[in-house]
Design an enzyme around this catalytic site. Structure first.
Site, PDB file in Angstrom:
ATOM      1  N   LYS A  96       7.236  32.529 -47.965  1.00 21.90           N
ATOM      2  CA  LYS A  96       7.947  32.808 -46.720  1.00 21.90           C
ATOM      3  C   LYS A  96       7.918  34.304 -46.366  1.00 21.90           C
ATOM      4  CE  LYS A  96       9.165  28.574 -45.670  1.00 21.90           C
ATOM      5  NZ  LYS A  96       8.285  27.761 -46.517  1.00 21.90           N
TER       6      LYS A  96
HETATM    7  C1  PLP Z   1      10.284  23.646 -42.006  1.00 23.23           C
HETATM    8  C2  PLP Z   1      10.806  23.743 -43.427  1.00 23.23           C
HETATM    9  N1  PLP Z   1      12.059  23.399 -43.689  1.00 23.23           N
HETATM   10  C3  PLP Z   1      12.573  23.482 -44.931  1.00 23.23           C
HETATM   11  C4  PLP Z   1      11.809  23.902 -45.991  1.00 23.23           C
HETATM   12  C5  PLP Z   1      12.411  23.939 -47.363  1.00 23.23           C
HETATM   13  O1  PLP Z   1      12.473  25.241 -47.885  1.00 23.23           O
HETATM   14  P1  PLP Z   1      12.722  25.495 -49.435  1.00 23.23           P
HETATM   15  O2  PLP Z   1      11.410  25.399 -50.124  1.00 23.23           O
HETATM   16  O3  PLP Z   1      13.307  26.883 -49.488  1.00 23.23           O
HETATM   17  O4  PLP Z   1      13.687  24.469 -49.906  1.00 23.23           O
HETATM   18  C6  PLP Z   1      10.491  24.277 -45.772  1.00 23.23           C
HETATM   19  C7  PLP Z   1       9.659  24.730 -46.886  1.00 23.23           C
HETATM   20  O5  PLP Z   1       8.526  25.038 -46.803  1.00 23.23           O
HETATM   21  C8  PLP Z   1       9.957  24.184 -44.450  1.00 23.23           C
HETATM   22  O6  PLP Z   1       8.690  24.513 -44.185  1.00 23.23           O
END
Ligand code: PLP
Length: 393
Positions: free
Chosen positions: A191
């Site tokens: 990210k």
């Molecule tokens: C659109 C979206 N929402 C939520 C998430 C979840 O993030 P995390 O990996 O921090 O749980 C991601 C992860 O890539 C994502 O792309």
């Protein structure tokens, strides 16, 4: 041959120093660094509250939980997202109601939200979950107006949107994280800023913030993370259903250093996007990401679409050829309604969301990370243009 990975995190001496400080401090789980990270992140987006958690998946889960979403409730989002967006609804017994995306921004189409609400098929909708896809901010004026008209809450999936902003009616340029009831960010390894794993929830609502603070650590009192510290108490009370979603100080330490560099990391992403846009603008087979007036794109992803009628190969072959040239590319996202789980559990089927499917059939994501060298960027551009030239129809 030059190898350009899809992503490499920008970890430098500042991140190393912060992590070593956490490791040597004697306090490695949630503590002063996580609390500092919350304060710094709240200041960065301009939010009243920021609550650090283990990942964005947990943030989204807690956000819906705090709103009281439960069995039988429905939440509107799009199928053009990572599974975490819709997965968390299932944790609470709620149902994801998918509506299609706009063909150019890949964000939820406000007209399709209206249509779903007007259809009479979805009488249990309690919340909207727009995803600021790739870092392109959704049309929050229109989405906010729909939410007000239908008495719905807004949880923004801002996993891609650290640094995104949008001009709002009456508010001017506004950072994502201060608009909906709750906004959920990701600090996953790829990210815009990373903690390796981590997430954050921002909100202006004191009661929601208090509920999330308690629920994110087993339903214990707000300050229970201090119970092994000399200033804390061994006694704790359990106030609510809880989850184990706290962010450790070791992870927060990485985030603290990253946040200090957020503007610098963002401007490098912008420069790479600009170089790609310029290089591909004239190519008949490559469609560059759309520019929306009044939106500050965070460039988490750089998504190109192939004009398949101008090429003799499809997207999958294009991706293979990029990899053969040493460029790591990816595809975001495989529409959820085409996946086995969403079909079995919720009855979705292929063909239901034609815009998402059409975008998916011709899109792919190029490397766009701040540690790319100018030579890396040039290699990506040359590779795309060479393949497009070789396979032009
Ligand atoms: C659109 C979206 N929402 C939520 C998430 C979840 O993030 P995390 O990996 O921090 O749980 C991601 C992860 O890539 C994502 O792309």
């Amino acid at each position: 041959m030059r190898q350009v990975p899809f992503h490499r995190p920008s970890i430098g001496p500042d991140e190393e120093r912060e992590v070593i400080e956490a490791l040597r401090s004697g306090w490695i789980t949630t503590g002063p660094k996580a609390k500092q990270f919350e304060q710094d992140f709240a200041a960065y987006v301009g939010a009243r509250h920021a609550l650090a958690v283990a990942h964005c998946t947990g943030a989204l889960h807690l956000a819906l939980f705090a709103l009281g979403i439960g069995p039988g409730d429905e939440v509107i989002t799009t199928p053009f997202t990572f599974t975490a967006t819709a997965e968390v609804m299932g944790y609470l017994g709620a149902r994801p109601v998918f509506v299609d995306i706009e063909p150019d921004t890949f964000n939820i189409d406000p007209e399709k939200i209206e249509a779903a609400l007007a259809s009479g098929d979805h009488r249990q909708v309690r919340a909207l979950m727009p995803v600021h896809f790739a870092g392109q901010a959704c049309d929050m004026d229109r989405i906010g107006a729909i939410a007000r008209r239908h008495d719905l809450r807004i949880v923004e999936d801002a996993a891609h949107a650290v640094g995104s902003a949008r001009v709002l009616d009456g508010r001017g340029m506004t950072r994502i994280g201060t608009i909906g009831d709750l906004s959920c960010f990701s600090f996953y390894a790829t990210k815009n800023i990373t903690c390796a794993e981590g997430g954050m929830i921002t909100t202006a609502d004191d009661a929601l913030a208090a509920r999330i603070a308690v629920a994110s650590l087993h339903g214990m009192d707000r300050d229970a993370w201090k119970r092994y510290d000399s200033t804390g108490s061994w006694f704790y009370e359990i106030h609510d259903t809880g989850f184990k979603y706290n962010l450790s100080d070791v992870h927060a330490a990485i985030g603290l250093a990253q946040l200090r560099r957020a503007d610098q990391l963002m401007s490098r992403r912008q420069a790479i996007a600009h170089a790609y846009n310029q290089a591909f603008a004239a190519d008949p087979a490559i469609e560059v990401p759309v520019t929306v007036a009044g939106v500050e794109h965070a460039w988490h992803l750089y998504i190109t679409r192939l004009r398949l009628d101008a090429l003799r190969i499809d997207r999958n072959r294009f991706v293979e050829l990029m990899r053969e040239r040493g460029v790591g590319v990816s595809v975001h996202c495989i529409p959820l309604h085409t996946m086995d789980f969403y079909q079995r559990r919720y009855g979705y089927r292929a063909g239901q969301f034609p815009v998402a499917e059409a975008v998916y059939s011709r899109c792919f994501s190029l490397p766009i990370f701040p540690a790319m060298s100018d030579e890396d960027i040039a290699h990506v551009i040359e590779s795309v243009l060479a393949i497009a030239r070789e396979y032009r129809r």
